[in-house]
Design a protein around this motif. Structure first.
Motif, mmCIF file in Angstrom:
data_model
loop_
_atom_site.group_PDB
_atom_site.id
_atom_site.type_symbol
_atom_site.label_atom_id
_atom_site.label_comp_id
_atom_site.label_asym_id
_atom_site.label_seq_id
_atom_site.Cartn_x
_atom_site.Cartn_y
_atom_site.Cartn_z
ATOM 1 N N MET A 68 10.431 -16.148 10.845
ATOM 2 C CA MET A 68 9.113 -15.780 10.303
ATOM 3 C C MET A 68 8.834 -14.298 10.491
ATOM 4 S SD MET A 68 6.464 -16.618 8.672
ATOM 5 C CE MET A 68 6.291 -18.372 8.649
ATOM 6 N N TRP A 69 9.267 -13.700 11.592
ATOM 7 C CA TRP A 69 8.956 -12.284 11.834
ATOM 8 C C TRP A 69 9.547 -11.397 10.747
ATOM 9 C CZ3 TRP A 69 12.533 -8.470 12.503
ATOM 10 C CH2 TRP A 69 13.820 -8.840 12.866
ATOM 11 N N ILE A 70 10.675 -11.779 10.168
ATOM 12 C CA ILE A 70 11.257 -10.979 9.083
ATOM 13 C C ILE A 70 10.346 -11.010 7.864
ATOM 14 C CG2 ILE A 70 13.166 -10.855 7.424
ATOM 15 C CD1 ILE A 70 15.054 -11.638 9.683
ATOM 16 N N HIS A 71 9.797 -12.172 7.559
ATOM 17 C CA HIS A 71 8.870 -12.285 6.431
ATOM 18 C C HIS A 71 7.624 -11.429 6.665
ATOM 19 C CE1 HIS A 71 11.050 -15.492 4.367
ATOM 20 N NE2 HIS A 71 11.333 -15.941 5.576
ATOM 21 N N ILE A 72 7.125 -11.450 7.890
ATOM 22 C CA ILE A 72 5.931 -10.667 8.214
ATOM 23 C C ILE A 72 6.228 -9.169 8.093
ATOM 24 C CG2 ILE A 72 4.326 -10.054 10.065
ATOM 25 C CD1 ILE A 72 4.584 -13.033 10.973
ATOM 26 N N VAL A 73 7.376 -8.737 8.610
ATOM 27 C CA VAL A 73 7.748 -7.318 8.525
ATOM 28 C C VAL A 73 7.917 -6.903 7.060
ATOM 29 C CG1 VAL A 73 9.590 -5.661 9.029
ATOM 30 C CG2 VAL A 73 8.746 -7.163 10.830
ATOM 31 N N LEU A 74 8.579 -7.735 6.257
ATOM 32 C CA LEU A 74 8.733 -7.419 4.831
ATOM 33 C C LEU A 74 7.373 -7.324 4.130
ATOM 34 C CD1 LEU A 74 11.840 -9.580 3.890
ATOM 35 C CD2 LEU A 74 11.720 -7.087 4.091
ATOM 36 N N PHE A 75 6.455 -8.221 4.496
ATOM 37 C CA PHE A 75 5.107 -8.180 3.928
ATOM 38 C C PHE A 75 4.414 -6.871 4.284
ATOM 39 C CE2 PHE A 75 0.543 -8.951 4.493
ATOM 40 C CZ PHE A 75 0.210 -9.301 3.192
ATOM 41 N N LEU A 76 4.537 -6.451 5.532
ATOM 42 C CA LEU A 76 3.910 -5.198 5.962
ATOM 43 C C LEU A 76 4.555 -3.991 5.281
ATOM 44 C CD1 LEU A 76 3.424 -5.976 9.749
ATOM 45 C CD2 LEU A 76 1.671 -5.940 7.967
ATOM 46 N N ILE A 77 5.882 -4.008 5.145
ATOM 47 C CA ILE A 77 6.574 -2.924 4.443
ATOM 48 C C ILE A 77 6.097 -2.852 2.996
ATOM 49 C CG2 ILE A 77 8.818 -2.189 3.545
ATOM 50 C CD1 ILE A 77 10.027 -3.246 6.194
ATOM 51 N N TRP A 78 5.967 -4.018 2.356
ATOM 52 C CA TRP A 78 5.469 -4.074 0.979
ATOM 53 C C TRP A 78 4.062 -3.468 0.903
ATOM 54 C CZ3 TRP A 78 6.994 -4.555 -3.810
ATOM 55 C CH2 TRP A 78 6.074 -4.882 -4.791
ATOM 56 N N GLY A 79 3.209 -3.806 1.861
ATOM 57 C CA GLY A 79 1.856 -3.264 1.879
ATOM 58 C C GLY A 79 1.840 -1.752 2.008
ATOM 59 N N VAL A 80 2.660 -1.218 2.894
ATOM 60 C CA VAL A 80 2.740 0.237 3.071
ATOM 61 C C VAL A 80 3.270 0.897 1.796
ATOM 62 C CG1 VAL A 80 3.925 2.080 4.327
ATOM 63 C CG2 VAL A 80 2.950 0.153 5.576
ATOM 64 N N ALA A 81 4.297 0.284 1.199
ATOM 65 C CA ALA A 81 4.868 0.843 -0.035
ATOM 66 C C ALA A 81 3.835 0.870 -1.154
ATOM 67 C CB ALA A 81 6.096 0.038 -0.461
ATOM 68 N N LYS A 84 1.318 3.628 -0.474
ATOM 69 C CA LYS A 84 1.888 4.942 -0.815
ATOM 70 C C LYS A 84 1.929 5.142 -2.325
ATOM 71 C CE LYS A 84 3.448 6.296 3.331
ATOM 72 N NZ LYS A 84 3.135 7.506 3.997
ATOM 73 N N LEU A 85 2.323 4.085 -3.052
ATOM 74 C CA LEU A 85 2.378 4.175 -4.509
ATOM 75 C C LEU A 85 1.000 4.467 -5.090
ATOM 76 C CD1 LEU A 85 3.852 3.814 -7.256
ATOM 77 C CD2 LEU A 85 3.213 1.401 -7.112
ATOM 78 N N TRP A 86 -0.018 3.726 -4.659
ATOM 79 C CA TRP A 86 -1.365 3.931 -5.195
ATOM 80 C C TRP A 86 -1.909 5.293 -4.799
ATOM 81 C CZ3 TRP A 86 -2.876 1.641 -9.243
ATOM 82 C CH2 TRP A 86 -2.501 0.336 -9.506
ATOM 83 N N SER A 87 -1.605 5.749 -3.582
ATOM 84 C CA SER A 87 -2.047 7.089 -3.172
ATOM 85 C C SER A 87 -1.398 8.157 -4.042
ATOM 86 C CB SER A 87 -1.685 7.340 -1.707
ATOM 87 O OG SER A 87 -2.340 6.427 -0.871
ATOM 88 N N TRP A 88 -0.110 7.990 -4.301
ATOM 89 C CA TRP A 88 0.611 8.943 -5.153
ATOM 90 C C TRP A 88 0.052 8.923 -6.573
ATOM 91 C CZ3 TRP A 88 3.887 8.128 -9.410
ATOM 92 C CH2 TRP A 88 4.595 9.255 -9.819
ATOM 93 N N LEU A 89 -0.187 7.718 -7.108
ATOM 94 C CA LEU A 89 -0.749 7.617 -8.460
ATOM 95 C C LEU A 89 -2.143 8.244 -8.527
ATOM 96 C CD1 LEU A 89 0.302 4.031 -9.595
ATOM 97 C CD2 LEU A 89 1.034 6.193 -10.583
ATOM 98 N N ASP A 90 -2.927 8.047 -7.471
ATOM 99 C CA ASP A 90 -4.271 8.602 -7.436
ATOM 100 C C ASP A 90 -4.225 10.128 -7.491
ATOM 101 O OD1 ASP A 90 -7.086 8.283 -7.287
ATOM 102 O OD2 ASP A 90 -7.025 8.805 -5.156
ATOM 103 N N LYS A 91 -3.267 10.725 -6.806
ATOM 104 C CA LYS A 91 -3.129 12.186 -6.828
ATOM 105 C C LYS A 91 -2.627 12.674 -8.188
ATOM 106 C CE LYS A 91 -2.156 12.563 -1.917
ATOM 107 N NZ LYS A 91 -1.116 12.786 -0.920
#
Length: 93
Positions: A68-81, A84-91
Protein backbone atom coordinates in the motif's frame (compact mmCIF):
# COMPACT_ATOMS: atom_id res chain seq x y z
CA UNK A 1 6.18 28.49 -37.75
CA UNK A 2 5.90 29.29 -34.04
CA UNK A 3 2.51 30.97 -34.39
CA UNK A 4 1.18 27.98 -36.35
CA UNK A 5 2.41 25.62 -33.63
CA UNK A 6 0.89 27.80 -30.90
CA UNK A 7 -2.40 27.93 -32.78
CA UNK A 8 -2.37 24.13 -33.20
CA UNK A 9 -1.62 23.60 -29.50
CA UNK A 10 -4.41 25.99 -28.56
CA UNK A 11 -6.89 24.14 -30.80
CA UNK A 12 -5.81 20.77 -29.39
CA UNK A 13 -6.19 22.18 -25.86
CA UNK A 14 -9.69 23.44 -26.58
CA UNK A 15 -10.69 20.09 -28.09
CA UNK A 16 -9.22 18.31 -25.07
CA UNK A 17 -11.14 20.51 -22.62
CA UNK A 18 -14.38 19.99 -24.53
CA UNK A 19 -13.72 16.24 -24.41
CA UNK A 20 -13.08 16.36 -20.66
CA UNK A 21 -16.32 18.27 -20.04
CA UNK A 22 -18.21 15.80 -22.26
CA UNK A 23 -16.81 12.83 -20.32
CA UNK A 24 -17.61 14.48 -16.98
CA UNK A 25 -21.19 15.15 -18.07
CA UNK A 26 -21.52 11.55 -19.29
CA UNK A 27 -20.22 10.21 -15.95
CA UNK A 28 -22.61 12.44 -14.01
CA UNK A 29 -25.60 11.68 -16.24
CA UNK A 30 -25.09 7.92 -15.90
CA UNK A 31 -24.20 7.96 -12.20
CA UNK A 32 -20.95 6.11 -12.80
CA UNK A 33 -19.09 5.52 -9.55
CA UNK A 34 -22.08 6.11 -7.31
CA UNK A 35 -23.42 3.63 -4.78
CA UNK A 36 -27.17 3.38 -5.40
CA UNK A 37 -28.07 2.79 -1.76
CA UNK A 38 -26.27 5.98 -0.69
CA UNK A 39 -27.81 9.00 -2.37
CA UNK A 40 -26.28 12.26 -1.23
CA UNK A 41 -27.20 14.27 -4.32
CA UNK A 42 -24.29 16.31 -5.62
CA UNK A 43 -22.28 15.42 -2.51
CA UNK A 44 -22.32 11.74 -3.47
CA UNK A 45 -19.12 12.24 -5.42
CA UNK A 46 -17.36 13.21 -2.19
CA UNK A 47 -17.05 9.73 -0.75
CA UNK A 48 -15.80 10.98 2.59
CA UNK A 49 -19.42 12.01 3.31
CA UNK A 50 -20.58 8.40 3.13
CA UNK A 51 -21.33 6.84 6.52
CA UNK A 52 -18.88 4.06 7.45
CA UNK A 53 -16.75 4.94 4.43
CA UNK A 54 -13.89 2.84 5.76
CA UNK A 55 -15.77 -0.40 5.09
CA UNK A 56 -15.88 0.48 1.37
CA UNK A 57 -12.13 1.07 1.20
CA UNK A 58 -11.08 -1.65 3.57
CA UNK A 59 -7.62 -2.91 2.66
CA UNK A 60 -8.91 -6.49 2.54
CA UNK A 61 -10.87 -5.68 -0.61
CA UNK A 62 -7.89 -4.16 -2.40
CA UNK A 63 -5.50 -6.71 -3.88
CA UNK A 64 -2.23 -5.64 -5.47
CA UNK A 65 1.22 -7.04 -6.13
CA UNK A 66 2.66 -3.89 -4.51
CA UNK A 67 2.44 -2.79 -0.87
CA UNK A 68 0.00 0.00 0.00
CA UNK A 69 2.81 2.47 0.76
CA UNK A 70 3.91 2.34 -2.90
CA UNK A 71 0.41 3.33 -4.01
CA UNK A 72 0.37 6.18 -1.50
CA UNK A 73 3.80 7.44 -2.63
CA UNK A 74 2.75 7.26 -6.30
CA UNK A 75 -0.42 9.20 -5.44
CA UNK A 76 1.63 11.90 -3.70
CA UNK A 77 4.11 12.07 -6.60
CA UNK A 78 1.16 12.45 -9.00
CA UNK A 79 -0.20 15.28 -6.84
CA UNK A 80 3.12 17.12 -6.82
CA UNK A 81 3.50 16.64 -10.59
CA UNK A 82 0.02 18.04 -11.24
CA UNK A 83 0.70 20.99 -8.92
CA UNK A 84 3.92 21.75 -10.82
CA UNK A 85 2.12 21.40 -14.15
CA UNK A 86 -0.69 23.77 -13.15
CA UNK A 87 1.79 26.26 -11.67
CA UNK A 88 3.79 26.19 -14.90
CA UNK A 89 0.64 26.59 -17.01
CA UNK A 90 -0.50 29.47 -14.82
CA UNK A 91 2.79 31.29 -15.44
CA UNK A 92 2.76 30.56 -19.19
CA UNK A 93 -0.85 31.52 -19.80
Amino acid sequence: MKSTLKKLIKIIGIIFMIGVVAVVLYIMANGIGLIDSLDFGAGAYYYADIPQFSKYVNGEHFKSAFPMWIHIVLFLIWGVAMYKLWSWLDKKL
